[in-house]
Enzyme design. Structure first.
Site, PDB file in Angstrom:
ATOM      1  N   GLU A   1      52.352  47.937  32.322  1.00 49.68           N
ATOM      2  CA  GLU A   1      52.724  47.715  30.912  1.00 49.68           C
ATOM      3  C   GLU A   1      53.842  46.694  30.802  1.00 49.68           C
ATOM      4  O   GLU A   1      53.838  45.840  29.919  1.00 49.68           O
ATOM      5  CB  GLU A   1      53.185  49.040  30.280  1.00 49.68           C
ATOM      6  CG  GLU A   1      52.050  49.942  29.846  1.00 49.68           C
ATOM      7  CD  GLU A   1      50.998  49.207  29.018  1.00 49.68           C
ATOM      8  OE1 GLU A   1      51.379  48.502  28.065  1.00 49.68           O
ATOM      9  OE2 GLU A   1      49.795  49.319  29.334  1.00 49.68           O
TER      10      GLU A   1
ATOM     11  N   SER B   1      51.260  36.398  50.534  1.00 48.91           N
ATOM     12  CA  SER B   1      50.003  36.261  49.786  1.00 48.91           C
ATOM     13  C   SER B   1      48.793  35.831  50.615  1.00 48.91           C
ATOM     14  O   SER B   1      47.685  36.313  50.356  1.00 48.91           O
ATOM     15  CB  SER B   1      50.184  35.271  48.630  1.00 48.91           C
ATOM     16  OG  SER B   1      51.122  35.780  47.718  1.00 48.91           O
TER      17      SER B   1
ATOM     18  N   HIS C   1      41.871  43.667  39.343  1.00 52.34           N
ATOM     19  CA  HIS C   1      42.393  43.162  40.613  1.00 52.34           C
ATOM     20  C   HIS C   1      43.915  42.998  40.525  1.00 52.34           C
ATOM     21  O   HIS C   1      44.660  43.404  41.409  1.00 52.34           O
ATOM     22  CB  HIS C   1      41.730  41.826  40.970  1.00 52.34           C
ATOM     23  CG  HIS C   1      42.420  41.137  42.101  1.00 52.34           C
ATOM     24  ND1 HIS C   1      42.368  41.606  43.383  1.00 52.34           N
ATOM     25  CD2 HIS C   1      43.215  40.030  42.124  1.00 52.34           C
ATOM     26  CE1 HIS C   1      43.100  40.810  44.175  1.00 52.34           C
ATOM     27  NE2 HIS C   1      43.617  39.853  43.426  1.00 52.34           N
ATOM     28  N   SER C   2      44.359  42.381  39.444  1.00 52.14           N
ATOM     29  CA  SER C   2      45.795  42.185  39.215  1.00 52.14           C
ATOM     30  C   SER C   2      45.958  41.975  37.713  1.00 52.14           C
ATOM     31  O   SER C   2      44.977  41.993  36.963  1.00 52.14           O
ATOM     32  CB  SER C   2      46.300  40.951  39.965  1.00 52.14           C
ATOM     33  OG  SER C   2      45.790  39.772  39.338  1.00 52.14           O
TER      34      SER C   2
HETATM   35  C1  LIG Z   1      43.652  32.965  52.355  1.00 48.01           C
HETATM   36  C2  LIG Z   1      43.522  33.424  50.926  1.00 48.01           C
HETATM   37  N1  LIG Z   1      42.387  33.139  50.232  1.00 48.01           N
HETATM   38  C3  LIG Z   1      42.263  33.555  48.960  1.00 48.01           C
HETATM   39  C4  LIG Z   1      43.284  34.234  48.343  1.00 48.01           C
HETATM   40  C5  LIG Z   1      43.130  34.677  46.885  1.00 48.01           C
HETATM   41  N2  LIG Z   1      42.931  36.136  46.848  1.00 48.01           N
HETATM   42  C6  LIG Z   1      43.960  36.974  46.610  1.00 48.01           C
HETATM   43  S1  LIG Z   1      43.492  38.561  46.646  1.00 48.01           S
HETATM   44  C7  LIG Z   1      41.885  38.182  46.945  1.00 48.01           C
HETATM   45  C8  LIG Z   1      40.847  39.268  47.100  1.00 48.01           C
HETATM   46  C9  LIG Z   1      41.077  40.173  48.265  1.00 48.01           C
HETATM   47  O1  LIG Z   1      40.208  41.251  48.240  1.00 48.01           O
HETATM   48  P1  LIG Z   1      40.284  42.453  49.230  1.00 48.01           P
HETATM   49  O2  LIG Z   1      40.767  41.980  50.579  1.00 48.01           O
HETATM   50  O3  LIG Z   1      39.013  43.196  49.223  1.00 48.01           O
HETATM   51  O4  LIG Z   1      41.487  43.371  48.693  1.00 48.01           O
HETATM   52  P2  LIG Z   1      41.639  44.128  47.287  1.00 48.01           P
HETATM   53  O5  LIG Z   1      42.264  43.143  46.323  1.00 48.01           O
HETATM   54  O6  LIG Z   1      40.296  44.590  46.860  1.00 48.01           O
HETATM   55  O7  LIG Z   1      42.584  45.261  47.525  1.00 48.01           O
HETATM   56  C10 LIG Z   1      41.729  36.797  47.021  1.00 48.01           C
HETATM   57  C11 LIG Z   1      40.454  36.114  47.258  1.00 48.01           C
HETATM   58  C12 LIG Z   1      44.455  34.481  49.096  1.00 48.01           C
HETATM   59  N3  LIG Z   1      45.494  35.170  48.586  1.00 48.01           N
HETATM   60  N4  LIG Z   1      44.542  34.079  50.385  1.00 48.01           N
END
Ligand SMILES: Cc1ncc(C[n+]2csc(CCOP(=O)(O)OP(=O)(O)O)c2C)c(N)n1
Length: 442
Positions: free
Chosen positions: A117, A203, A332-333
């Protein structure tokens, strides 16, 4: 015996050099594994002698079929109503421990709601909730030792919560205020704590996986009974770094638990676009890693699997893989609107029918350890705690802008010192254009 034959077998002249190399390697790894796996050359006619695999010949052509229809089974301990399915698997944790698990899971959930929030109102810049995955965090964190080192992805705040990371520290990081140990340099939810053996989140996905293996290797070399646990999502497992980490861990025999949270999505990418094998657990044996798939919404199943994985990892110096099946109930976020790629019904099923918190809640009610009055009082108390820390964090100043120059290197080189002086002069001259009332002095 096997080694002697390898050196004398006339048609298999591997040479003394490669043997000495192997032998040196095995000494360095404090293990005789390399020699143990050497084949015996007694059946030259019958058995293939290729050094790359130990296998029999077959005389008919057949490709191996991946088994994705009926995959690796999902280990569970209690059903959705909170009943223990097989009494032999009951971890019998005791009331105090179970209450602590429940309180940490629900406190995390409350913190998520308030910080989510807060982001919607623009009070913090970003947030990621842990909805639906609370059981994976708390069940695994409770099963390892406090001195074990944790490497996370970003959706594992419950592990820190279990370890006693204060609410004030969560808030300080999200607000980037003067109490944040990283001086507000990273985005919200990139927590870290030396005191809680939790390596700072970054990240780029999956980079922590090979790093965690290196830390586990260092533990093995210092011969202390510690393990490393490394969390990642099923999406991150597609990164090259995941391959590197799994293979290094197996070949270098490292005491590490790979803990995959398979929550069905990587942002908008569903698992059927992420992989075509049997999830992540099925990859483990390909690397020579013992693997298990568990019901991530069952905190006891997660606990049992992680406990056994830790025991084995430390006593045998072997990596272990736990794939916890769960569902990402939240977006997701805060930058994502998941209704663009999945149905409300799907989300509601997991929220209402198969949630780790309600399952543990049912268990406690069945035991007579919890009731509605306690639930109500705890909800009120935990909410108050979170709101108070949230308000405290919001009132605090942000760190001095000069801290953007620290810790780039251990000691700032002259070029960086010069930039700092330039910025200082600049902000002195144009101070009225900056929000300095919210910052500590330069
Ligand atoms: C190397 C890299 N590629 C792409 C991203 C963008 N990104 C951030 S989170 C995400 C999805 C990750 O999914 P998952 O590992 O299944 O974890 P969840 O978010 O479902 O917990 C992506 C593609 C990143 N942070 N780092």
């Amino acid at each position: 015996m096997a080694v002697a034959m390898a050196l004398t077998a006339p048609s298999l002249n591997f040479g003394v050099r490669s043997f000495t190399r192997l032998s040196r390697l095995s000494q360095r790894l404090f293990s005789t594994a390399v020699i143990r796996y050497q084949q015996e050359f007694t059946t030259l006619e019958e058995k293939p002698q290729f050094p790359g695999a130990s296998a029999e010949y077959v005389n008919t052509l057949e490709f191996i079929q991946p088994n994705v229809i009926s995959g690796i089974p999902v280990y569970r301990v209690m059903d959705r109503k909170g009943h223990i399915v097989n009494p032999n698997e009951d971890p019998k944790l005791g009331k105090e421990m179970v209450l602590k698990m429940y309180q940490k899971m629900t406190l995390l959930n409350t913190m998520d709601r308030i910080l989510y929030e807060s982001q919607r109102q623009g009070r913090i810049s970003f947030y990621m909730t842990n909805y639906g995955e609370e059981g994976t965090h708390v069940g695994s964190a409770a099963a390892i030792e406090m001195q074990d080192l944790v490497f996370g992805q970003y959706r594992e705040a419950g592990v820190l919560m279990w370890r006693g990371y204060p609410l004030d520290s969560f808030m300080a990081q999200c607000y980037g205020n003067i109490d944040d140990y990283a001086h507000g340099k990273q985005m919200p939810v990139h927590y870290g704590s030396l005191e809680h053996n939790f390596v700072t989140i970054s990240s780029p996905l999956a980079t922590q996986i090979p790093q965690a293996v290196g830390a586990a290797y260092a533990y093995k070399r210092s011969d202390i009974d510690r393990a490393v646990i490394c969390y990642f999502g099923e999406g991150a497992a597609s990164e090259g770094d995941a391959h590197a980490g799994f293979n290094f861990a197996a070949t270098l025999e490292c005491p590490i638990i790979f803990f995959c949270r398979n929550n069905g999505y990587a942002i908008s990418t569903p698992t059927y676009e992420q992989y075509r094998g049997d999830g992540i657990a099925a990859r483990g044996p390909g690397y020579g890693i013992r693997s298990i798939r568990v019901d991530g919404n069952d905190v006891f199943a997660v606990y049992n699997a992680t406990k056994e994985a830790r025991r084995h990892a430390v006593s045998e110096n072997q990596p272990m893989l736990v794939e916890a099946m769960t569902y990402r109930i939240g977006h997701h976020s805060t930058s994502d609107d998941s209704s663009a790629y999945r149905s409300v019904d799907e989300v509601s099923y997991w929220d209402k029918q198969d949630h780790p918190i309600s399952r543990l809640h049912n268990f406690m009610i069945n035991q007579g350890w919890w009731d509605d009055a306690q639930e109500k009082a705890w909800r009120k108390q935990s909410r108050k705690m979170v709101i108070e820390t949230f308000e405290r964090a919001e009132r605090k100043l942000k760190p001095s802008p000069k801290l953007i120059f620290t810790d780039v290197y251990d000691t700032a080189p002259p070029s960086l010192q010069k930039q700092e002086e330039q910025l200082k002069k600049h902000v002195e001259r144009y101070a009225e254009h900056y929000p300095f009332d919210k910052f500590e002095r330069f």
